[in-house]
Design a protein around this motif. Structure first.
Motif, PDB file in Angstrom:
ATOM      1  N   GLY A 231     -15.887   0.778  37.700  1.00  0.00           N
ATOM      2  CA  GLY A 231     -16.554   2.050  37.928  1.00  0.00           C
ATOM      3  C   GLY A 231     -16.089   3.121  36.960  1.00  0.00           C
ATOM      4  O   GLY A 231     -15.115   2.944  36.208  1.00  0.00           O
ATOM      5  N   ILE A 232     -16.813   4.241  36.965  1.00  0.00           N
ATOM      6  CA  ILE A 232     -16.497   5.356  36.072  1.00  0.00           C
ATOM      7  C   ILE A 232     -16.545   6.669  36.843  1.00  0.00           C
ATOM      8  O   ILE A 232     -17.309   6.827  37.789  1.00  0.00           O
ATOM      9  CB  ILE A 232     -17.478   5.421  34.877  1.00  0.00           C
ATOM     10  N   TYR A 233     -15.695   7.606  36.421  1.00  0.00           N
ATOM     11  CA  TYR A 233     -15.698   8.957  36.950  1.00  0.00           C
ATOM     12  C   TYR A 233     -16.487   9.865  36.021  1.00  0.00           C
ATOM     13  O   TYR A 233     -16.405   9.740  34.784  1.00  0.00           O
ATOM     14  CB  TYR A 233     -14.279   9.504  37.043  1.00  0.00           C
ATOM     15  N   CYS A 234     -17.224  10.800  36.626  1.00  0.00           N
ATOM     16  CA  CYS A 234     -18.018  11.748  35.856  1.00  0.00           C
ATOM     17  C   CYS A 234     -17.743  13.180  36.302  1.00  0.00           C
ATOM     18  O   CYS A 234     -17.334  13.424  37.434  1.00  0.00           O
ATOM     19  CB  CYS A 234     -19.514  11.477  36.037  1.00  0.00           C
ATOM     20  N   ARG A 235     -18.019  14.101  35.385  1.00  0.00           N
ATOM     21  CA  ARG A 235     -17.989  15.534  35.670  1.00  0.00           C
ATOM     22  C   ARG A 235     -19.419  16.047  35.611  1.00  0.00           C
ATOM     23  O   ARG A 235     -20.203  15.618  34.767  1.00  0.00           O
ATOM     24  CB  ARG A 235     -17.112  16.244  34.639  1.00  0.00           C
ATOM     25  N   ILE A 236     -19.768  16.971  36.501  1.00  0.00           N
ATOM     26  CA  ILE A 236     -21.117  17.526  36.536  1.00  0.00           C
ATOM     27  C   ILE A 236     -21.177  18.712  35.578  1.00  0.00           C
ATOM     28  O   ILE A 236     -20.630  19.784  35.864  1.00  0.00           O
ATOM     29  CB  ILE A 236     -21.499  17.975  37.964  1.00  0.00           C
ATOM     30  N   ILE A 237     -21.824  18.540  34.419  1.00  0.00           N
ATOM     31  CA  ILE A 237     -21.868  19.616  33.439  1.00  0.00           C
ATOM     32  C   ILE A 237     -23.164  20.424  33.521  1.00  0.00           C
ATOM     33  O   ILE A 237     -23.243  21.514  32.957  1.00  0.00           O
ATOM     34  CB  ILE A 237     -21.642  19.082  32.008  1.00  0.00           C
TER      35      ILE A 237
END
Length: 262
Positions: A231-237
């Protein structure tokens, strides 16, 4: 990649709630996710000055696999947490002092030998959540990667072991791990920046339905792939809506290009 399902985890370590759609705010968190944690004895957490604490200070699946036997839901309107176990339900008013007493009584009865002190519900103050990662506020799990791991192990692997917010399909197995530093966008204009791969711990060894510690997922990942990532972590830009069935596309220099099978 196609969004197969969306999940939030209102209480750290407790069961997921499936959503048909979600509104993700710029520089914020996945909505309704990790709003609460259950303190296992004094943790030192100060809501007036919230600082990220190691998850071992809270009840969590890595050490407390019995939590998986509970079925919980959070009522956004009333603020009540409902805990289902053995055919009965316990309703906790999260904003009331009496709710703390009911929660303490429940967990003292349910798991007395696993408590290091008074179990206490902690509510995240504005701008904070009880996430494992200090910076990754949206997690994406590629179902093809889980299926590939399942084939290697020769036994079923429930994707909910990985406690992700966004389950995706139509993406080749493990290619999500190569997206770090890239951006994804949704039809609403939602934009996610992939910031890191997710290293897996012993919590994934626990069956999310039965609570049995029946697999060794980090060991299997290392032996099969040379890493413990899934899995991957994301930031909401850039904020926007996301719904089941929609596609996330990779942002290229010129225009978004669909990933995986069209």
């Amino acid at each position: 990649m196609r969004v197969a399902s969306l999940y939030r985890y209102p209480v750290k370590g407790l069961s997921p709630e499936r959503l048909s759609q979600a509104e993700l705010p710029t520089d914020g968190y996945f909505p309704g996710d990790r709003l609460f944690a259950i303190e296992n004895g004094p943790s030192g957490f100060d809501p007036a000055e919230p600082v990220h604490q190691p998850k071992i200070k809270y009840l969590m699946l890595m050490r407390n696999e019995s939590l998986a036997r509970l079925r919980t839901r959070y009522d956004d309107g009333s603020g009540d947490l409902v805990i289902g176990h053995d055919g009965a339900e316990t309703r906790i008013a999260t904003g009331a002092a009496a709710g703390q007493g009911r929660l303490g009584s429940f967990f003292k009865s349910f798991m007395p030998d696993e408590l290091r002190g008074e179990p206490r519900l902690l509510a995240a103050p504005e701008g904070y959540r009880f996430t494992d990662s200090r910076s990754g506020f949206v997690s994406i799990i590629n179902l093809a990667s889980v299926a590939d791991l399942e084939a290697r192990l020769g036994v079923p692997v429930d994707p909910l072991r990985f406690r992700g917010n966004v389950m995706v399909e139509d993406l080749p197995a493990w290619t999500e791990l190569d997206l770090v530093g890239r951006e994804l966008t949704a039809p609403s204009g939602l934009r996610l920046q992939v910031i890191k791969r997710i290293e897996r711990c012993a919590a994934t060894n626990v069956d999310p339905v039965t609570g049995a510690r029946d697999l060794q997922i980090p060991k299997a990942l290392m032996q099969g792939y040379g890493h413990v990532d899934c899995g991957i972590y994301c930031r909401i830009i850039a904020g926007g809506a996301l719904a089941e069935g929609e596609r996330l596309t990779l942002v290229e220099a010129s225009e978004p290009v669909a990933l995986g099978v069209a």
